[in-house]
Design a protein around this motif. Structure first.
Motif, short mmCIF file in Angstrom:
data_model
loop_
_atom_site.label_atom_id
_atom_site.label_comp_id
_atom_site.label_asym_id
_atom_site.label_seq_id
_atom_site.Cartn_x
_atom_site.Cartn_y
_atom_site.Cartn_z
N ASN A 184 33.37 -35.22 20.19
CA ASN A 184 33.63 -35.67 21.49
C ASN A 184 34.47 -34.93 22.40
O ASN A 184 34.23 -34.53 23.37
N ALA A 185 35.77 -34.44 21.71
CA ALA A 185 36.60 -34.00 22.53
C ALA A 185 36.20 -32.30 22.80
O ALA A 185 36.47 -31.77 23.76
N ALA A 186 35.52 -31.98 21.69
CA ALA A 186 34.95 -30.49 21.84
C ALA A 186 34.04 -30.36 22.86
O ALA A 186 33.93 -29.30 23.86
N VAL A 187 33.07 -31.38 23.09
CA VAL A 187 32.12 -31.52 24.20
C VAL A 187 32.74 -31.37 25.54
O VAL A 187 32.64 -30.67 26.55
N ALA A 188 33.83 -32.48 25.77
CA ALA A 188 34.44 -32.56 26.94
C ALA A 188 35.36 -31.18 27.24
O ALA A 188 35.37 -30.74 28.47
N ILE A 189 35.81 -30.63 26.45
CA ILE A 189 36.68 -29.37 26.64
C ILE A 189 35.69 -28.17 27.19
O ILE A 189 35.79 -27.43 28.07
N GLY A 190 34.42 -28.34 26.42
CA GLY A 190 33.32 -27.19 26.77
C GLY A 190 32.92 -27.46 28.14
O GLY A 190 32.60 -26.33 29.03
#
Length: 288
Positions: A184-190
């Protein structure tokens, strides 16, 4: 089997479980998911499904595509509106797919989409997702200029710049662990990276170089990328597509030098996409 299991005491089972959990967290796989064919105990299957850890240093093409798909879903549902005219969208996708086939990373699937916005912009995210605005399409004079922009964005995907930036951002934000990064953090950063486009000087030069090479391989006139950059750089405030780091004029000069150094048989063979009338006819719904 029951006799063997009885040999384990309650404490030894607990130690074994903790060791297994530690091993799972240390595995260098993007998302840990057991295959259906494996005979996995129900409790272990639940444990594995709960581990949504991404190890960016070992991101496979398939895993990158999965992340890109989630980022794209967030972008297209919450951040901007896609342009839906099927003729124009198909035309831009045709240009993009022609470039994708001759890129240095042609083994992945690419998705080219048109964003309904008057801003002159183009950007990409991991997994082969490329976006170009209607404002940029109106500003372009021919297909070669659009191909230059799309080739540049494909260059970012080829070099996996978004993956590198995500890793750096996660470390800076303190959200990455020894095991990796929460999905979820990766998607937000992306999503944030796609919208704010913090590409470095090195990344921009690499994307320019690969975009130019990609245009030549696809048969497009390489001058398209140069003329479009020149035109936009002359505006009072260059659009987001032309990052001010490095300066657009420096990028134009490097591209011109690269083109002038090409063998004559190479440059003369790549001449497609310069017909202005043909391009305007293809994007006519945007010009009404």
């Amino acid at each position: 089997m029951s006799k063997l299991l009885s040999l384990f005491s309650r404490s030894s089972r607990r130690r074994w479980l903790y060791s297994l959990m530690a091993a799972i967290m240390a595995v260098s796989i993007v998302v840990i998911t057991p295959t259906p064919s494996q005979a996995v105990p129900r409790w272990l299957n639940i444990l594995l499904q709960g581990v949504q850890i991404i190890q960016l240093s070992n991101l496979s093409d398939r895993q990158e595509a999965q992340l890109g798909q989630q980022i794209n879903a967030q972008l297209t549902s919450r951040q901007f509106r896609l342009y839906r005219n099927s003729d124009v969208v198909r035309y831009i996708d045709d240009i993009g797919q022609r470039l994708a086939e001759t890129s240095e990373r042609s083994n992945i699937d690419y998705t080219f989409q048109v964003v309904d916005s008057d801003q002159i912009n183009a950007f990409a995210t991991m997994g082969g997702y490329v976006y170009v605005t209607t404002g940029l399409l109106r500003a372009a004079e021919n297909e070669a200029e659009v191909a230059g922009v799309l080739g540049h964005e494909v260059g970012h995907i080829v070099e996996r710049h978004a993956v590198e930036q995500m890793r750096e951002r996660a470390v800076q934000a303190g959200v990455a662990t020894a095991a990796g990064l929460d999905r979820n953090a990766a998607v937000a950063i992306g999503v944030d990276l796609a919208l704010n486009r913090p590409n470095s000087r090195r990344d921009e030069y690499e994307a320019d170089e690969l975009g130019l090479r990609n245009m030549l391989e696809a048969g497009y006139a390489p001058s398209g990328l140069v003329t479009f950059m020149q035109k936009l750089a002359q505006r009072g405030s260059p659009p987001t597509f032309l990052s001010t780091h490095p300066h657009p004029a420096d990028r134009v000069e490097r591209l011109q030098q690269a083109i002038s150094s090409l063998p004559s048989n190479v440059s003369s063979a790549a001449t497609d996409g310069l017909a202005q009338d043909a391009y305007r006819a293809r994007i006519s719904p945007l010009l009404r």
